[in-house]
Design a protein around this motif. Sequence first.
Motif, PDB file in Angstrom:
ATOM      1  N   THR A  41       0.762   9.850  -0.977  1.00  0.00           N
ATOM      2  CA  THR A  41      -0.360  10.755  -1.257  1.00  0.00           C
ATOM      3  C   THR A  41      -1.235  11.049  -0.048  1.00  0.00           C
ATOM      4  O   THR A  41      -1.890  12.075   0.020  1.00  0.00           O
ATOM      5  CB  THR A  41      -1.279  10.111  -2.317  1.00  0.00           C
ATOM      6  N   LYS A  56      -6.075  -4.018 -10.093  1.00  0.00           N
ATOM      7  CA  LYS A  56      -4.865  -3.652  -9.350  1.00  0.00           C
ATOM      8  C   LYS A  56      -5.028  -3.878  -7.851  1.00  0.00           C
ATOM      9  O   LYS A  56      -4.073  -4.126  -7.136  1.00  0.00           O
ATOM     10  CB  LYS A  56      -4.530  -2.166  -9.594  1.00  0.00           C
ATOM     11  N   GLY A  57      -6.259  -3.724  -7.388  1.00  0.00           N
ATOM     12  CA  GLY A  57      -6.458  -3.902  -5.948  1.00  0.00           C
ATOM     13  C   GLY A  57      -7.808  -4.525  -5.691  1.00  0.00           C
ATOM     14  O   GLY A  57      -8.785  -4.227  -6.363  1.00  0.00           O
ATOM     15  N   LYS A 101      -7.962   1.802  -6.250  1.00  0.00           N
ATOM     16  CA  LYS A 101      -7.049   1.371  -7.311  1.00  0.00           C
ATOM     17  C   LYS A 101      -7.839   0.904  -8.526  1.00  0.00           C
ATOM     18  O   LYS A 101      -9.016   0.526  -8.405  1.00  0.00           O
ATOM     19  CB  LYS A 101      -6.131   0.279  -6.774  1.00  0.00           C
ATOM     20  N   ASN A 156       0.840  -1.204   0.000  1.00  0.00           N
ATOM     21  CA  ASN A 156       0.000   0.000   0.000  1.00  0.00           C
ATOM     22  C   ASN A 156       0.872   1.249   0.000  1.00  0.00           C
ATOM     23  O   ASN A 156       0.589   2.222  -0.698  1.00  0.00           O
ATOM     24  CB  ASN A 156      -0.905   0.033   1.233  1.00  0.00           C
ATOM     25  N   ASP A 184       4.635   5.899   5.244  1.00  0.00           N
ATOM     26  CA  ASP A 184       5.109   6.326   3.929  1.00  0.00           C
ATOM     27  C   ASP A 184       4.956   7.832   3.811  1.00  0.00           C
ATOM     28  O   ASP A 184       4.330   8.471   4.641  1.00  0.00           O
ATOM     29  CB  ASP A 184       4.341   5.607   2.806  1.00  0.00           C
ATOM     30  N   SER A 197      -8.577  -4.772   5.183  1.00  0.00           N
ATOM     31  CA  SER A 197      -9.618  -5.519   5.892  1.00  0.00           C
ATOM     32  C   SER A 197      -8.997  -6.717   6.590  1.00  0.00           C
ATOM     33  O   SER A 197      -9.305  -7.026   7.741  1.00  0.00           O
ATOM     34  CB  SER A 197     -10.685  -6.019   4.929  1.00  0.00           C
ATOM     35  N   THR A 223       1.128   8.554   5.237  1.00  0.00           N
ATOM     36  CA  THR A 223       0.256   7.684   6.022  1.00  0.00           C
ATOM     37  C   THR A 223       1.082   6.851   6.989  1.00  0.00           C
ATOM     38  O   THR A 223       2.191   6.441   6.661  1.00  0.00           O
ATOM     39  CB  THR A 223      -0.488   6.724   5.069  1.00  0.00           C
ATOM     40  N   PHE A 269     -13.172  -1.974  -0.383  1.00  0.00           N
ATOM     41  CA  PHE A 269     -12.979  -0.550  -0.644  1.00  0.00           C
ATOM     42  C   PHE A 269     -11.589  -0.368  -1.243  1.00  0.00           C
ATOM     43  O   PHE A 269     -10.579  -0.684  -0.620  1.00  0.00           O
ATOM     44  CB  PHE A 269     -13.098   0.301   0.621  1.00  0.00           C
ATOM     45  N   THR A 270     -11.561   0.118  -2.452  1.00  0.00           N
ATOM     46  CA  THR A 270     -10.271   0.375  -3.084  1.00  0.00           C
ATOM     47  C   THR A 270     -10.390   1.600  -3.968  1.00  0.00           C
ATOM     48  O   THR A 270     -11.468   1.902  -4.481  1.00  0.00           O
ATOM     49  CB  THR A 270      -9.792  -0.838  -3.919  1.00  0.00           C
TER      50      THR A 270
HETATM   51  N1  ATP Z   1      -0.452   3.944   2.539  1.00  0.00           N
HETATM   52  C1  ATP Z   1      -1.522   4.390   1.887  1.00  0.00           C
HETATM   53  N2  ATP Z   1      -1.508   5.608   1.304  1.00  0.00           N
HETATM   54  C2  ATP Z   1      -2.584   6.058   0.631  1.00  0.00           C
HETATM   55  N3  ATP Z   1      -3.732   5.360   0.499  1.00  0.00           N
HETATM   56  C3  ATP Z   1      -3.806   4.150   1.052  1.00  0.00           C
HETATM   57  C4  ATP Z   1      -2.720   3.602   1.774  1.00  0.00           C
HETATM   58  N4  ATP Z   1      -3.099   2.388   2.239  1.00  0.00           N
HETATM   59  C5  ATP Z   1      -4.355   2.196   1.810  1.00  0.00           C
HETATM   60  N5  ATP Z   1      -4.781   3.240   1.078  1.00  0.00           N
HETATM   61  C6  ATP Z   1      -6.104   3.401   0.489  1.00  0.00           C
HETATM   62  O1  ATP Z   1      -6.976   2.440   1.039  1.00  0.00           O
HETATM   63  C7  ATP Z   1      -7.544   1.638   0.016  1.00  0.00           C
HETATM   64  C8  ATP Z   1      -7.766   0.252   0.553  1.00  0.00           C
HETATM   65  O2  ATP Z   1      -6.541  -0.394   0.828  1.00  0.00           O
HETATM   66  P1  ATP Z   1      -6.459  -1.975   0.864  1.00  0.00           P
HETATM   67  O3  ATP Z   1      -5.086  -2.372   1.137  1.00  0.00           O
HETATM   68  O4  ATP Z   1      -7.526  -2.460   1.763  1.00  0.00           O
HETATM   69  O5  ATP Z   1      -6.893  -2.362  -0.575  1.00  0.00           O
HETATM   70  P2  ATP Z   1      -6.080  -2.147  -1.927  1.00  0.00           P
HETATM   71  O6  ATP Z   1      -4.666  -1.886  -1.653  1.00  0.00           O
HETATM   72  O7  ATP Z   1      -6.825  -1.181  -2.727  1.00  0.00           O
HETATM   73  O8  ATP Z   1      -6.220  -3.577  -2.542  1.00  0.00           O
HETATM   74  P3  ATP Z   1      -5.492  -4.945  -2.063  1.00  0.00           P
HETATM   75  O9  ATP Z   1      -4.701  -4.597  -0.868  1.00  0.00           O
HETATM   76  O10 ATP Z   1      -6.626  -5.844  -1.724  1.00  0.00           O
HETATM   77  O11 ATP Z   1      -4.727  -5.385  -3.194  1.00  0.00           O
HETATM   78  C9  ATP Z   1      -6.561   1.728  -1.102  1.00  0.00           C
HETATM   79  O12 ATP Z   1      -7.186   1.505  -2.334  1.00  0.00           O
HETATM   80  C10 ATP Z   1      -6.060   3.161  -0.989  1.00  0.00           C
HETATM   81  O13 ATP Z   1      -6.987   4.059  -1.557  1.00  0.00           O
END
Ligand code: ATP
Length: 690
Positions: free
Chosen positions: A484, A506-507, A502, A441, A481, A513, A536, A499-500
């Motif tokens: 953004t 990609k996600g 991406k 992430n 990190d 979760s 973050t 909730f993504t």
């Molecule tokens: N370090 C971060 N910086 C910015 N946004 C983040 C960060 N970590 C998570 N997010 C936001 O939270 C959302 C959800 O994160 P999560 O890890 O649950 O899912 P994902 O990364 O989108 O998909 P997956 O981890 O299942 O591949 C991300 O899509 C992103 O928008």
Amino acid sequence: MNGPVGEMPVAPVPDLDATPAETPERARVLLVDDDERNLLAVANVLEDLGEVVSARSGEEALRHLLKGEFAVILLDVYMPGMDGYETAQIIRNRDQTKGIPIVFLSAVNKETEHQLRGYSMGAVDYVFKPVDPIILRSKVAVFVDLFEKSKEIEAKARQEQALLDANLRANAERLRAEQELRRAEQRQAAIIQSLPMVLYLEPFNAHPRRPNYVSGDLEAITGYTYRQVADDPNIWADRLHPDDRDRTIASIEARRKSGRSSIEYRWMCADGSYKHFLDQAVLLRDAHGQPLEFAGTLTDISEQRSLEMQLVQAQKMDAIGKLTGGIAHDFNNLLAAVIGGLGLIEKRAQLPDEQRKVLAMTKRAAEQGSELVRRLLAFARRQKLEPHPVEIPTLREAVSDLLLHTLGGLVNIEWQVENGVWNAFADQAQIELALLNLIINGRDAMPGGGTLTIAAENRQVGDDEVQGLEAGDYVRLAVTDTGTGISPEDLDRVMDPFFTTKDVGKGSGLGLSMVYGFATQSNGAFRIESELGAGTTAELWLPRAPGEQPKAGRATGDKPRRRPARNLRLLLVDDHVEVRSTTAAVLEDLGHTVEQASNGAEALEALKTRECDFDVLISDYAMPHLSGTEFLREAREICPEVPAVIITGYAEAEAIHDRPEGVEILQKPFTAGRLEEVLAQVSDARVVAG
Ligand SMILES: Nc1ncnc2c1ncn2[C@@H]1O[C@H](COP(=O)(O)OP(=O)(O)OP(=O)(O)O)[C@@H](O)[C@H]1O
Ligand SMILES: [Mg+2]
């Protein structure tokens, strides 16, 4: 005045009207003569002037003088024993009596010499016997009058003094009351000053509204001084949160009719941050009932709101968790059947290459589905965890290996592991997975590259200090990190499954979760702090391991493989007909004989009729009426020796704690290989036991 005013006793103010210049008793005249006739005659003359007290000697006279006051003393000069002069001398020498006028009465000594002696002894007059009643009366009347006058003056003086005292007391009382009032005001001001609250008065008809803040620490609450607020008439309306503005302004208008209001809104403070305020006011009216102004309070309730939101968030996660968990469990069962069936076809059917490829693809898709389900179960806190003491430095190696090709050259990882960091008590494979998720992430949030910091430190948590954690020792793993960041609206939802932000593919939106579910299931906590544009920090709190040595290596992986058991006679119990048939087929394929039962009661029946003639009992866990563990417990009553396996869809705590001795657990979905392994394990155990 003695002592501090505040401590003065409260004296009752005397009721002066009730005590007029005390009506003195009649003035008394002391008549001293050894001759009874003289006494009577004079007393007769003086009777109506006052009370005449007669004494027959100087000694008796002195005794009377000890007892009371006299307006005048009429003193015979010649008396046997103590004569008039001696008596006068003693009277003059006594403080209490020296002021009483003495009139000498004498029958003989009419010489000037004697008169002079009499005067020098303190007499005020000298009267010769036989006494002329008129002269004596008028002389004595003068003294009686004088006495009464001076008494009157004394009484007046006393009265004035009493008035003066009362006045003084009243003043002191007033002063004390004023001080008490001032102290009360100071106390109130101090209370208001220390509360997140300001008081205001506000004109009834002001447009736009103009609260005039009167007390409380406005600057501490809003960042603005009284002056700044007073100088800008639009400041209140201008800084309302855009989403709250219309509703709030309408409520402010409406209170002119209703006379009171209680409004909550967000308002931008001097530092640009929004706070939640509770704005309450009542209308004050004048003596004729006409609206005068509003009196109100502005209270900062941001902290309360934030706590409430955290609670709502926790409840939401819980509800989604239950829902997801239920669905995932059902899917898991179905996938178990699908994967098992595909495995059977793969083994039994002679398929051309083309179809074999399709089969392999289908199987891969089903396995991916089961991976998805596993992650959902992780979020729902229903995955099977094997917590052990985990050495944090070993995590670094494990995770670094996995990351080798994942991060790309732009992202730099910095580890900050505190010296002497405790062991965490959790499932090591899941910690690694959680860290990987967080790191990826972080990488995704820094498309232009940057530094990812992974910190590990010891933390002691007291009661209520960290939301969702019981008091105790924890290891805190934080992944930070400089990417953004996450907007406040999204921050509430990032842990929701799916909730993504991406792109498609990609996600999956399951990463956080899972981390959340894992942390909570491990009696730890997971939190994310973020600021848009600034980066973050994701924090994983895990409980400290109880004082024991960490297990070397992972829990799984280095178990010795067992020889497969062959030709076993098995009793299989499962209420789900498809799942049961597939499992039976797989077992038969492995060379065993299978008798099937669709519930616990049926299986117990079979045990009785076949007199325990089975090598292994295999039962599903979640079945209606009689659960897997309940069935096995009853089965043990009939056949104490027979080994058993429970197949469980999710790791419910009861399934693990409650299982009878020597029962193995097989997690769904399982492969034929894993099934074989477990069967080998339990039949082995039987050999050892037997
Ligand atoms: N370090 C971060 N910086 C910015 N946004 C983040 C960060 N970590 C998570 N997010 C936001 O939270 C959302 C959800 O994160 P999560 O890890 O649950 O899912 P994902 O990364 O989108 O998909 P997956 O981890 O299942 O591949 C991300 O899509 C992103 O928008
Ligand atoms: Mg992710």
